[in-house]
Design a protein around this motif. Structure first.
Motif, PDB file in Angstrom:
ATOM      1  N   SER A  82       0.827  -1.205   0.000  1.00 39.93           N
ATOM      2  CA  SER A  82       0.000   0.000   0.000  1.00 39.93           C
ATOM      3  C   SER A  82       0.862   1.256   0.000  1.00 39.93           C
ATOM      4  CB  SER A  82      -0.941   0.010   1.209  1.00 39.93           C
ATOM      5  OG  SER A  82      -1.896  -1.026   1.116  1.00 39.93           O
ATOM      6  N   LEU A  83       1.933   1.233   0.770  1.00 45.36           N
ATOM      7  CA  LEU A  83       2.863   2.362   0.780  1.00 45.36           C
ATOM      8  C   LEU A  83       3.483   2.574  -0.597  1.00 45.36           C
ATOM      9  CD1 LEU A  83       4.547   1.629   4.219  1.00 45.36           C
ATOM     10  CD2 LEU A  83       3.327   3.742   3.658  1.00 45.36           C
ATOM     11  N   GLU A  84       3.857   1.481  -1.241  1.00 47.35           N
ATOM     12  CA  GLU A  84       4.416   1.575  -2.592  1.00 47.35           C
ATOM     13  C   GLU A  84       3.375   2.114  -3.569  1.00 47.35           C
ATOM     14  OE1 GLU A  84       7.369   1.222  -3.664  1.00 47.35           O
ATOM     15  OE2 GLU A  84       8.499  -0.081  -2.314  1.00 47.35           O
ATOM     16  N   ALA A  85       2.135   1.637  -3.428  1.00 49.68           N
ATOM     17  CA  ALA A  85       1.067   2.077  -4.325  1.00 49.68           C
ATOM     18  C   ALA A  85       0.818   3.575  -4.196  1.00 49.68           C
ATOM     19  CB  ALA A  85      -0.221   1.302  -4.023  1.00 49.68           C
ATOM     20  N   MET A  86       0.824   4.077  -2.970  1.00 49.77           N
ATOM     21  CA  MET A  86       0.626   5.510  -2.765  1.00 49.77           C
ATOM     22  C   MET A  86       1.810   6.308  -3.287  1.00 49.77           C
ATOM     23  SD  MET A  86      -1.367   5.793   0.916  1.00 49.77           S
ATOM     24  CE  MET A  86      -0.212   4.795   1.882  1.00 49.77           C
ATOM     25  N   LYS A  87       2.995   5.768  -3.119  1.00 51.47           N
ATOM     26  CA  LYS A  87       4.216   6.473  -3.526  1.00 51.47           C
ATOM     27  C   LYS A  87       4.258   6.699  -5.038  1.00 51.47           C
ATOM     28  CE  LYS A  87       8.253   4.416  -3.822  1.00 51.47           C
ATOM     29  NZ  LYS A  87       9.522   3.727  -3.479  1.00 51.47           N
ATOM     30  N   VAL A  88       3.801   5.733  -5.810  1.00 47.66           N
ATOM     31  CA  VAL A  88       3.928   5.820  -7.272  1.00 47.66           C
ATOM     32  C   VAL A  88       2.628   6.248  -7.955  1.00 47.66           C
ATOM     33  CG1 VAL A  88       5.731   4.062  -7.269  1.00 47.66           C
ATOM     34  CG2 VAL A  88       3.346   3.372  -7.661  1.00 47.66           C
ATOM     35  N   ARG A  89       1.625   6.637  -7.176  1.00 44.74           N
ATOM     36  CA  ARG A  89       0.341   6.989  -7.793  1.00 44.74           C
ATOM     37  C   ARG A  89       0.485   8.220  -8.705  1.00 44.74           C
ATOM     38  NH1 ARG A  89       0.150   9.612  -2.894  1.00 44.74           N
ATOM     39  NH2 ARG A  89      -0.828  11.693  -2.928  1.00 44.74           N
ATOM     40  N   LYS A  90      -0.412   8.292  -9.668  1.00 45.13           N
ATOM     41  CA  LYS A  90      -0.384   9.359 -10.668  1.00 45.13           C
ATOM     42  C   LYS A  90      -0.937  10.677 -10.122  1.00 45.13           C
ATOM     43  CE  LYS A  90      -2.186   8.217 -14.612  1.00 45.13           C
ATOM     44  NZ  LYS A  90      -3.113   7.611 -15.609  1.00 45.13           N
ATOM     45  N   ASP A  91      -0.563  11.733 -10.806  1.00 45.98           N
ATOM     46  CA  ASP A  91      -1.170  13.046 -10.571  1.00 45.98           C
ATOM     47  C   ASP A  91      -2.542  13.036 -11.249  1.00 45.98           C
ATOM     48  OD1 ASP A  91      -2.017  15.670 -10.552  1.00 45.98           O
ATOM     49  OD2 ASP A  91      -0.106  16.507 -11.245  1.00 45.98           O
ATOM     50  N   ARG A  92      -3.602  13.114 -10.445  1.00 43.83           N
ATOM     51  CA  ARG A  92      -4.956  13.088 -11.014  1.00 43.83           C
ATOM     52  C   ARG A  92      -5.698  14.395 -10.727  1.00 43.83           C
ATOM     53  NH1 ARG A  92      -4.324   7.328  -9.828  1.00 43.83           N
ATOM     54  NH2 ARG A  92      -4.507   6.222 -11.827  1.00 43.83           N
ATOM     55  N   SER A  93      -4.935  15.471 -10.554  1.00 41.21           N
ATOM     56  CA  SER A  93      -5.569  16.769 -10.310  1.00 41.21           C
ATOM     57  C   SER A  93      -6.386  17.214 -11.519  1.00 41.21           C
ATOM     58  CB  SER A  93      -4.520  17.826  -9.943  1.00 41.21           C
ATOM     59  OG  SER A  93      -3.519  17.914 -10.939  1.00 41.21           O
ATOM     60  N   LYS A  94      -5.900  16.942 -12.725  1.00 40.14           N
ATOM     61  CA  LYS A  94      -6.655  17.308 -13.925  1.00 40.14           C
ATOM     62  C   LYS A  94      -7.915  16.462 -14.067  1.00 40.14           C
ATOM     63  CE  LYS A  94      -4.077  20.605 -15.610  1.00 40.14           C
ATOM     64  NZ  LYS A  94      -4.595  22.004 -15.650  1.00 40.14           N
TER      65      LYS A  94
END
Length: 261
Positions: free
Chosen positions: A185-197
């Motif tokens: 889960s920590l890895e998943a959060m670390k590499v998550r995409k920028d989804r602001s757009k």
């Protein structure tokens, strides 16, 4: 009407209320499980059909192989298909907000309204990524010590004694989470995409709800993000655990969002 269902050892959810009502999907955060929403759902289930999900590797969803936010989304979509969800309100707390944003990106037609609760559409900064790596090392050495420290830090110092019972229960549940699931889960959060757009371009009702003294996702940052993404913004008392620290006001604001649709 309440029901508990497990599609497989990796998938677990509960439903509450009548399917004749609008649907709400609840997505919990890191080191949490579906039980965090209990008091909120008890007060919403008379007017909504509530779908309360354990994300992979958490609670009763035993799959510890999921390594990305996108893989968590596949798990959630399987549950929503089983529940015949065509359109629903979504609320995601912290990591659950990251899952919600990925659902918005892949299947926005499912989302009637979206609430990021103590969460953000932005990716980790480099400093935050480095922090994640240090935390992974700590989990590998002493998982229980990390869990205790991490959950205590979610609350303001003032609230730690007031919510002692709830904190102890959160810790008790979280230490059951395998180290492998915590690390993934920590890895998943670390590499998550920028989804602001993605959030900015979502045309449905959307909101960012922030704790005034949240040390994980700062209130001032959330306010700026709401402006940049065209979202409703609301500040609540307490820290990172708004669903516990300011439940009454949270319910009022959720109903404002959900009833505007």
């Amino acid at each position: 009407m309440n029901s508990i269902r497990s599609l497989a050892s990796s998938t677990f959810y509960k439903t509450y209320g009548s399917t004749n009502h609008p649907y709400i999907v609840f997505l919990h955060g890191f080191l949490e499980d579906h039980s965090i929403w209990h008091s909120l759902i008890e007060r919403l289930k008379s007017e909504y059909f509530c779908i309360n999900i354990d994300l992979p590797g958490h609670g009763n969803a035993k799959d510890d192989t999921v390594a990305t936010i996108e893989e968590m989304v596949k798990n959630v979509l399987t549950i929503l298909k089983t529940c015949n969800v065509s359109n629903a309100h979504f609320i995601g707390h912290s990591m659950g907000g990251y899952v919600l944003l990925a659902i918005l990106e892949s299947q926005s037609d499912l989302v009637k309204s979206a609430v990021l609760l103590n969460s953000t559409s932005y990716p980790d900064s480099m400093e935050r990524k480095n922090d994640r790596d240090r935390v992974i090392s700590l989990v590998e050495k002493n998982k229980n010590a990390f869990v205790h420290m991490a959950i205590m830090n979610l609350f303001t110092e003032q609230n730690r004694s007031y919510y002692k019972k709830e904190i102890n229960l959160l810790i008790k549940n979280a230490v059951k989470t395998p180290s492998s699931s915590i690390i993934k889960s920590l890895e998943a959060m670390k590499v998550r995409k920028d989804r602001s757009k993605v959030f900015q371009n979502f045309n449905g009702q959307k909101a960012i709800f922030s704790g005034e003294n949240d040390t994980i996702i700062k209130n001032t940052d959330s306010k700026v993000e709401a402006l940049q993404t065209g979202s409703i913004f609301k500040t609540f008392a307490g820290g990172h655990m708004t669903f516990l620290e300011d439940t009454d006001n949270l319910i009022i604001e959720l109903n404002k969002i959900f009833n505007k649709i």
